[in-house]
Design a protein around this motif. Structure first.
Motif, PDB file in Angstrom:
ATOM      1  N   GLU A 243       0.828  -1.287  -0.124  1.00  0.00           N
ATOM      2  CA  GLU A 243       0.033  -0.070   0.164  1.00  0.00           C
ATOM      3  C   GLU A 243       0.722   1.247  -0.025  1.00  0.00           C
ATOM      4  O   GLU A 243       0.278   2.318  -0.351  1.00  0.00           O
ATOM      5  CB  GLU A 243      -0.875  -0.060   1.272  1.00  0.00           C
TER       6      GLU A 243
ATOM      7  N   GLY B   5       0.569   3.847  -2.873  1.00  0.00           N
ATOM      8  CA  GLY B   5      -0.904   4.450  -2.902  1.00  0.00           C
ATOM      9  C   GLY B   5      -0.957   5.599  -1.529  1.00  0.00           C
ATOM     10  O   GLY B   5      -1.453   6.581  -1.937  1.00  0.00           O
ATOM     11  N   TYR B   6      -0.186   5.212  -0.566  1.00  0.00           N
ATOM     12  CA  TYR B   6      -0.270   6.032   0.637  1.00  0.00           C
ATOM     13  C   TYR B   6       0.542   7.206   0.143  1.00  0.00           C
ATOM     14  O   TYR B   6      -0.033   8.356   0.728  1.00  0.00           O
ATOM     15  CB  TYR B   6       0.230   5.499   1.812  1.00  0.00           C
TER      16      TYR B   6
ATOM     17  N   ALA C 149       1.190   8.560  -2.656  1.00  0.00           N
ATOM     18  CA  ALA C 149       0.201   9.362  -3.660  1.00  0.00           C
ATOM     19  C   ALA C 149      -0.707  10.079  -3.110  1.00  0.00           C
ATOM     20  O   ALA C 149      -1.199  11.232  -3.503  1.00  0.00           O
ATOM     21  CB  ALA C 149      -0.086   8.407  -4.612  1.00  0.00           C
ATOM     22  N   GLY C 150      -1.442   9.425  -2.112  1.00  0.00           N
ATOM     23  CA  GLY C 150      -2.608  10.226  -1.337  1.00  0.00           C
ATOM     24  C   GLY C 150      -2.042  11.267  -0.517  1.00  0.00           C
ATOM     25  O   GLY C 150      -3.069  11.923  -0.103  1.00  0.00           O
ATOM     26  N   CYS C 151      -0.701  11.306  -0.176  1.00  0.00           N
ATOM     27  CA  CYS C 151      -0.431  12.475   0.473  1.00  0.00           C
ATOM     28  C   CYS C 151      -0.025  13.719  -0.324  1.00  0.00           C
ATOM     29  O   CYS C 151       0.215  14.781   0.129  1.00  0.00           O
ATOM     30  CB  CYS C 151       0.795  12.094   1.287  1.00  0.00           C
TER      31      CYS C 151
ATOM     32  N   GLN D  56      -1.915  16.173  -1.797  1.00  0.00           N
ATOM     33  CA  GLN D  56      -2.538  17.314  -1.567  1.00  0.00           C
ATOM     34  C   GLN D  56      -2.066  17.844  -0.357  1.00  0.00           C
ATOM     35  O   GLN D  56      -2.036  19.143  -0.213  1.00  0.00           O
ATOM     36  CB  GLN D  56      -4.041  16.962  -1.546  1.00  0.00           C
TER      37      GLN D  56
ATOM     38  N   GLY E 262      -8.539   8.061   7.036  1.00  0.00           N
ATOM     39  CA  GLY E 262      -7.889   6.772   6.097  1.00  0.00           C
ATOM     40  C   GLY E 262      -6.468   6.741   6.114  1.00  0.00           C
ATOM     41  O   GLY E 262      -6.266   5.421   6.111  1.00  0.00           O
ATOM     42  N   GLN E 263      -5.981   7.773   6.138  1.00  0.00           N
ATOM     43  CA  GLN E 263      -4.427   7.776   5.915  1.00  0.00           C
ATOM     44  C   GLN E 263      -3.982   7.410   7.300  1.00  0.00           C
ATOM     45  O   GLN E 263      -2.865   6.476   7.475  1.00  0.00           O
ATOM     46  CB  GLN E 263      -3.750   9.086   5.905  1.00  0.00           C
TER      47      GLN E 263
ATOM     48  N   GLN F 224      -3.845   3.320   7.824  1.00  0.00           N
ATOM     49  CA  GLN F 224      -2.693   2.763   7.150  1.00  0.00           C
ATOM     50  C   GLN F 224      -1.498   2.684   7.734  1.00  0.00           C
ATOM     51  O   GLN F 224      -0.687   1.900   7.336  1.00  0.00           O
ATOM     52  CB  GLN F 224      -2.680   3.295   5.766  1.00  0.00           C
TER      53      GLN F 224
END
Length: 94
Positions: free
Chosen positions: A14, A17-18, A20-22, A24, A73-74, A77
């Protein structure tokens, strides 16, 4: 000046993806008053490690940006973390 540095541990499957999700969060932090640098990056050796580095002018802007911390969500993880805040009293060129 304050430096926040360390690493997070996430599931290696993961991690990308983690990170990339950061994106912003990094963008918002870099635009925040008092932020001198902000980075969340995948480690080049450990597939479950995410390196964190922040540099702030003072504690007030850091706390104003930080708010309640990572999104739920973060946070879910993150398996482990070792991130510390350092107060810097002097800065010089290398």
């Amino acid at each position: 000046m304050l430096i926040v540095a360390g690493h997070l541990v996430v599931d290696p499957a993961e991690r990308d993806g983690y990170v990339a999700g950061c994106a912003q969060v990094v963008e918002l932090a870099r635009a925040a008053e008092g932020c001198l640098d902000f980075s969340i990056a995948a480690d080049v050796l450990d597939p479950g490690r995410v390196n964190v580095y922040e540099r702030w002018t003072a504690e007030e802007p850091l706390l104003a940006f930080r708010g309640s911390g990572p999104a739920e969500g973060q946070q879910a993880q993150i398996l482990d973390a070792d991130v510390k805040r350092y107060t810097i009293s002097a800065v010089g060129d290398p």
